[in-house]
Scaffold this motif. Structure first.
Motif, PDB file in Angstrom:
ATOM      1  N   ASP A 589      44.453  25.198  28.450  1.00 56.28           N
ATOM      2  CA  ASP A 589      45.166  24.239  27.598  1.00 56.28           C
ATOM      3  C   ASP A 589      46.666  24.460  27.734  1.00 56.28           C
ATOM      4  N   GLU A 590      47.404  23.671  26.948  1.00 57.18           N
ATOM      5  CA  GLU A 590      48.855  23.862  26.915  1.00 57.18           C
ATOM      6  C   GLU A 590      49.150  25.107  26.084  1.00 57.18           C
ATOM      7  N   ILE A 591      49.421  26.192  26.797  1.00 59.89           N
ATOM      8  CA  ILE A 591      49.674  27.465  26.123  1.00 59.89           C
ATOM      9  C   ILE A 591      51.092  27.900  26.451  1.00 59.89           C
ATOM     10  N   PRO A 592      51.983  27.969  25.428  1.00 60.93           N
ATOM     11  CA  PRO A 592      53.358  28.398  25.702  1.00 60.93           C
ATOM     12  C   PRO A 592      53.429  29.923  25.822  1.00 60.93           C
ATOM     13  N   LEU A 593      54.117  30.379  26.858  1.00 69.13           N
ATOM     14  CA  LEU A 593      54.343  31.819  27.039  1.00 69.13           C
ATOM     15  C   LEU A 593      55.833  32.057  27.243  1.00 69.13           C
ATOM     16  N   ASN A 594      56.344  33.143  26.629  1.00 71.69           N
ATOM     17  CA  ASN A 594      57.745  33.464  26.862  1.00 71.69           C
ATOM     18  C   ASN A 594      57.911  34.106  28.246  1.00 71.69           C
ATOM     19  N   VAL A 595      59.153  34.256  28.638  1.00 70.71           N
ATOM     20  CA  VAL A 595      59.457  34.725  29.991  1.00 70.71           C
ATOM     21  C   VAL A 595      58.889  36.125  30.235  1.00 70.71           C
ATOM     22  N   ASP A 596      58.974  36.996  29.217  1.00 68.99           N
ATOM     23  CA  ASP A 596      58.527  38.379  29.389  1.00 68.99           C
ATOM     24  C   ASP A 596      57.039  38.469  29.714  1.00 68.99           C
ATOM     25  N   ALA A 597      56.248  37.532  29.194  1.00 68.38           N
ATOM     26  CA  ALA A 597      54.812  37.538  29.492  1.00 68.38           C
ATOM     27  C   ALA A 597      54.486  36.656  30.694  1.00 68.38           C
ATOM     28  N   ALA A 598      55.270  35.586  30.883  1.00 69.37           N
ATOM     29  CA  ALA A 598      54.942  34.621  31.935  1.00 69.37           C
ATOM     30  C   ALA A 598      55.112  35.216  33.335  1.00 69.37           C
ATOM     31  N   ILE A 599      56.189  35.996  33.572  1.00 69.41           N
ATOM     32  CA  ILE A 599      56.446  36.518  34.931  1.00 69.41           C
ATOM     33  C   ILE A 599      55.357  37.509  35.371  1.00 69.41           C
ATOM     34  N   PRO A 600      55.022  38.559  34.592  1.00 68.67           N
ATOM     35  CA  PRO A 600      53.935  39.454  35.045  1.00 68.67           C
ATOM     36  C   PRO A 600      52.592  38.745  35.121  1.00 68.67           C
ATOM     37  N   CYS A 601      52.340  37.827  34.172  1.00 66.02           N
ATOM     38  CA  CYS A 601      51.061  37.109  34.208  1.00 66.02           C
ATOM     39  C   CYS A 601      50.998  36.211  35.448  1.00 66.02           C
ATOM     40  N   GLY A 602      52.124  35.602  35.825  1.00 66.52           N
ATOM     41  CA  GLY A 602      52.170  34.762  37.017  1.00 66.52           C
ATOM     42  C   GLY A 602      51.959  35.578  38.286  1.00 66.52           C
ATOM     43  N   LEU A 603      52.567  36.778  38.343  1.00 68.62           N
ATOM     44  CA  LEU A 603      52.384  37.636  39.505  1.00 68.62           C
ATOM     45  C   LEU A 603      50.935  38.107  39.624  1.00 68.62           C
ATOM     46  N   ILE A 604      50.307  38.437  38.462  1.00 69.70           N
ATOM     47  CA  ILE A 604      48.884  38.831  38.490  1.00 69.70           C
ATOM     48  C   ILE A 604      48.043  37.696  39.040  1.00 69.70           C
ATOM     49  N   LEU A 605      48.287  36.500  38.549  1.00 69.26           N
ATOM     50  CA  LEU A 605      47.520  35.348  39.010  1.00 69.26           C
ATOM     51  C   LEU A 605      47.751  35.100  40.500  1.00 69.26           C
ATOM     52  N   ASN A 606      48.985  35.284  40.938  1.00 64.68           N
ATOM     53  CA  ASN A 606      49.315  35.108  42.351  1.00 64.68           C
ATOM     54  C   ASN A 606      48.502  36.073  43.217  1.00 64.68           C
ATOM     55  N   GLU A 607      48.420  37.348  42.796  1.00 64.06           N
ATOM     56  CA  GLU A 607      47.705  38.344  43.587  1.00 64.06           C
ATOM     57  C   GLU A 607      46.209  38.061  43.612  1.00 64.06           C
ATOM     58  N   LEU A 608      45.633  37.721  42.459  1.00 67.09           N
ATOM     59  CA  LEU A 608      44.185  37.529  42.396  1.00 67.09           C
ATOM     60  C   LEU A 608      43.754  36.285  43.158  1.00 67.09           C
ATOM     61  N   VAL A 609      44.512  35.182  43.046  1.00 67.50           N
ATOM     62  CA  VAL A 609      44.145  33.951  43.775  1.00 67.50           C
ATOM     63  C   VAL A 609      44.370  34.154  45.274  1.00 67.50           C
ATOM     64  N   SER A 610      45.443  34.854  45.629  1.00 64.99           N
ATOM     65  CA  SER A 610      45.696  35.135  47.055  1.00 64.99           C
ATOM     66  C   SER A 610      44.555  35.957  47.649  1.00 64.99           C
ATOM     67  N   ASN A 611      44.090  36.972  46.927  1.00 67.57           N
ATOM     68  CA  ASN A 611      42.968  37.785  47.398  1.00 67.57           C
ATOM     69  C   ASN A 611      41.715  36.944  47.592  1.00 67.57           C
ATOM     70  N   CYS A 612      41.483  36.017  46.664  1.00 65.45           N
ATOM     71  CA  CYS A 612      40.319  35.133  46.791  1.00 65.45           C
ATOM     72  C   CYS A 612      40.413  34.313  48.080  1.00 65.45           C
ATOM     73  N   LEU A 613      41.576  33.731  48.311  1.00 68.90           N
ATOM     74  CA  LEU A 613      41.730  32.869  49.488  1.00 68.90           C
ATOM     75  C   LEU A 613      41.633  33.675  50.789  1.00 68.90           C
ATOM     76  N   LYS A 614      42.093  34.943  50.785  1.00 64.72           N
ATOM     77  CA  LYS A 614      42.109  35.734  52.016  1.00 64.72           C
ATOM     78  C   LYS A 614      40.776  36.435  52.283  1.00 64.72           C
ATOM     79  N   HIS A 615      40.109  36.917  51.212  1.00 65.41           N
ATOM     80  CA  HIS A 615      38.976  37.812  51.444  1.00 65.41           C
ATOM     81  C   HIS A 615      37.639  37.311  50.917  1.00 65.41           C
ATOM     82  N   ALA A 616      37.604  36.351  50.022  1.00 58.22           N
ATOM     83  CA  ALA A 616      36.330  35.990  49.388  1.00 58.22           C
ATOM     84  C   ALA A 616      35.439  35.153  50.292  1.00 58.22           C
ATOM     85  N   PHE A 617      36.043  34.396  51.216  1.00 63.26           N
ATOM     86  CA  PHE A 617      35.240  33.480  52.030  1.00 63.26           C
ATOM     87  C   PHE A 617      35.551  33.694  53.523  1.00 63.26           C
TER      88      PHE A 617
END
Length: 697
Positions: A589-617
């Protein structure tokens, strides 16, 4: 017998002069009759009838003993008073011979059953009649003196009691005040019933307020009303005559008997007195003794009048307090209404409008000081017809009265009768006007002028104080508006600076990503090239956050749902060769996050989705990556990245791996003060739960 008359007269005179109290009557009579009976004068009864101004007479029965007196109606002694009216000695009765001897103030009556009195006996009694009458008149004088002394003592006690209770009459409630008045009239002064009637100037009637009924309870008598000025003046009631000042008071011992028709029909003693505040009559206080039928003496009127005047003052102050309370309540309400106005011109216009309509001020005008403080610039005002007029663009020189207020820091200055002028200097009439300074807390920034051209009523000291307060409210609101404007300008400036910072950070990150992209064109080692690509993706994930912040109205938070969609789209493009046939499902949903939480959360998401695309299939051209971000009831967020690929190796601990991406995921999860779990069933499922400082809307 006759030769002893002078001696007996002297004896009677001495006995009368020795009377010091009304209680000496019996002793004086016995002394007198003892002297007379020594002359062997025979009589069976001896009485004196003393004429009164009213229809009654005082009957003094002197013999047989003991002597005493009582009041009788005149018609019961009419026979005896025939001698008084004709002023000659007369006989009456057949078997009982009754001798009636008149004097100037009454009749001496003697009876005996034997023969008539001789001529000598008659002359003897005629000679003593006036002396005997002195006993009754002396007794009446002493009695009236004692009654007066008792009345004065009672009056003093009543006045003292009223004085002690006067402070307790006042109450902020008119009903409570009237109830206290009723209590004082019945309990302190001892009247059976009491009623308070107040003038209703608007309706032109004298209306009942509260009264004491026959059961001694307070009841509403507002249905009882008398017209103060009926169409026929002769129909003006006695109580209204008192309210209009045409009668000083009203006292009767037989109200209904004198033709005043009451609801009860048999009210006897009644009194009504005016309730005065200074020279003004505000009502009438009425009392009666309907229950116990006691007379109301004229000596009771002074204390009743004192109570009435005390009551009038208490009610007057009660009304004043109510009016002041209403005025201050209106002032608070108007101040609250003005505080919600953002526009300066609208604030000034509404100040004039509400000051006239809600606070009852007369002609108002708002003027502000120019920079040199020698001239005033107009705003809005009320003209002599009561209409709001726009005085913006007008200017005039500060007069001496206004200078006193502005330069000498006076809150209010009054000038009595004086010519008044409009903004153009044209005369508009003569009246009283007041100037109050608009004080912003530091200095006077303008004035409010008020005059009485519309009402022509004197401007009171209370109105001057209210105007001074009203002007200070306007000064405070003007100061606040200026502070708000400055703050808004400062916030707008900071907002632009922050936007510029986010914009520059985003540009710098994109430049770094572009440099890495250019550098990767020169690389041939696949591992190094992959590292460059991963670094570019990480930089773009951070740049995307700053881009969204730059484009958002809220520079402190981003819509993380939109960010996830944009980031996943960017990663699928970056790993185009790996993502063919792979679909993404995003539940967020539309969930507002401040900068302090958004940057690490975005990097985590970047790593996990990248791993899926590179290694899962590795050997498949179809599959699904499912991303969920949901709020929990305990104020935390849960991020889930799931794929249906080959699954995470069983012999590999993601916390101890040499992979930089998973190391970053663990480090960033700790930075968020969260927890991470891995589920290897049916693909790979990473679940990260972390708290958020700001509540999720």
């Amino acid at each position: 017998m006759l030769h002893r008359i002078s001696q007996i007269q002297n004896e009677i005179l001495q006995a009368v002069l020795s009377m010091e109290s009304a209680y000496d009557l019996t002793k004086t009579v016995e002394r007198t009759l003892k002297e007379i009976r020594q002359l062997e004068v025979t009589f069976e009864t001896c009485s004196i009838y003393l004429k009164q101004a009213s229809e009654n007479v005082f009957h003094y029965y002197l013999y047989p003993s003991p002597a005493g007196w009582k009041e009788l109606p005149f018609n019961k002694v009419r026979t005896a008073f025939t001698a008084f009216e004709e002023q000659k000695t007369m006989w009456s009765g057949d078997e009982t011979r009754c001798l009636n001897i008149p004097t100037s103030v009454g009749v001496l009556t003697l009876t005996r059953s034997k023969a008539r009195y001789t001529e000598e006996e008659i002359k003897f009694w005629e000679s003593l009649a006036n002396a005997m009458m002195m006993i009754a008149t002396r007794h009446q004088d002493l009695l009236q003196k004692e009654v007066s002394q008792a009345a004065i003592q009672n009056l003093d006690e009543d006045l003292l009691a009223l004085h002690d209770a006067s402070a307790s009459l006042f109450s902020f409630s008119q009903r409570d005040t009237v109830e206290k008045i009723l209590y004082q009239a019945t309990q302190t002064l001892g009247f059976d019933r009491c009623g308070v009637f107040l003038k209703d100037e608007a309706s032109g009637v004298l209306r009942g307020e509260l009264g004491i009924n026959q059961q001694g309870k307070v009841e509403d008598i507002s249905r009882t009303a008398f017209p103060l000025t009926p169409s026929r003046p002769e129909e003006t009631t006695v109580i209204c005559q008192i309210a209009l000042g045409k009668r000083p008071f009203f006292l009767t011992q037989d109200l209904d008997g004198e033709g005043y028709q009451t609801e009860e029909g048999d009210i006897s003693s009644h009194a009504s007195v005016p309730m005065r505040v200074g020279k003004k009559i505000i009502g009438v206080l009425c009392v009666d003794n309907y229950l116990y039928r006691k007379p109301i003496l004229s000596s009771q009127l002074p204390s009743l009048m004192v109570l009435a005047n005390q009551s009038a003052n208490a009610l007057f102050h009660c009304a004043e307090e109510a009016a002041i309370q209403k005025q201050w309540t209106s002032m608070v309400e108007v101040s609250n209404a003005l505080s919600k106005i953002d526009s300066f011109d609208e604030l000034c216009r509404r100040t004039v409008e509400l000051g006239r309509s809600r606070l009852g001020f007369d002609c108002l005008g708002v003027w502000f000081c120019e920079e040199d403080r020698d001239f005033l610039s107009g705003s809005f005002g009320i003209d002599k017809n009561g209409h709001i007029c726009d005085q913006r663009g007008q200017r005039r020189r500060v007069d001496q009265m206004e200078k006193n207020v502005l330069m000498l820091n006076k809150s209010t200055s009054i000038q009595n009768i004086a010519p008044l002028h409009n903004a153009n200097g044209e005369p508009i009439g003569t009246g009283t006007h007041v100037v109050a300074s608009i004080w912003d807390g530091k200095e006077a920034i303008g004035i409010i002028r008020m005059d009485n051209l519309l009402s022509r009523q004197p401007i009171t000291e209370s109105e001057c104080k209210r105007l001074a307060l009203y002007a200070s409210v306007l000064g405070h609101l003007c100061s606040r508006q200026q502070a708000v404007s400055e703050l808004q300008a400062s916030l707008q400036e900071k907002k632009m600076l922050l936007k510029e910072i986010h914009h520059r950070v985003k540009n710098n990150l994109q430049i770094i990503a572009s440099l890495l992209d250019l550098q990767s064109d020169l690389l041939t080692d696949p591992q190094v090239l992959s590292a460059f690509t991963e670094s570019q993706n990480r930089i773009r994930s951070m740049a995307l956050i700053h881009e969204q912040l730059y484009q958002s109205a809220d520079l402190m938070r981003i819509d993380f749902g939109k960010y996830i969609n944009d980031l996943v789209y960017s990663l699928f493009n970056a790993y185009e060769s790996h993502s063919y046939g792979i679909i993404s499902t995003i539940e967020v949903d539309e969930i507002p996050l401040n900068v302090d939480a958004a940057i690490p959360c975005g990097l985590i998401l970047n790593e996990l989705v990248s791993n899926c695309l590179k290694h899962a299939f590795p050997s498949r051209h179809h599959g699904e990556i499912h991303i969920t971000l949901r709020p929990e009831k305990d104020g935390q967020l849960t991020l889930i990245v799931r794929d249906d690929g080959t699954g995470f190796p069983d012999n590999l601990d993601f916390r101890e791996t040499e992979s930089l991406g998973l190391q970053l995921v663990c480090i960033l999860t700790d930075q968020l003060k969260g927890s991470i779990t891995l589920n290897r069933n049916r693909g790979t499922v990473f679940q990260i739960t972390f708290p958020v400082e700001d509540p999720i809307q």
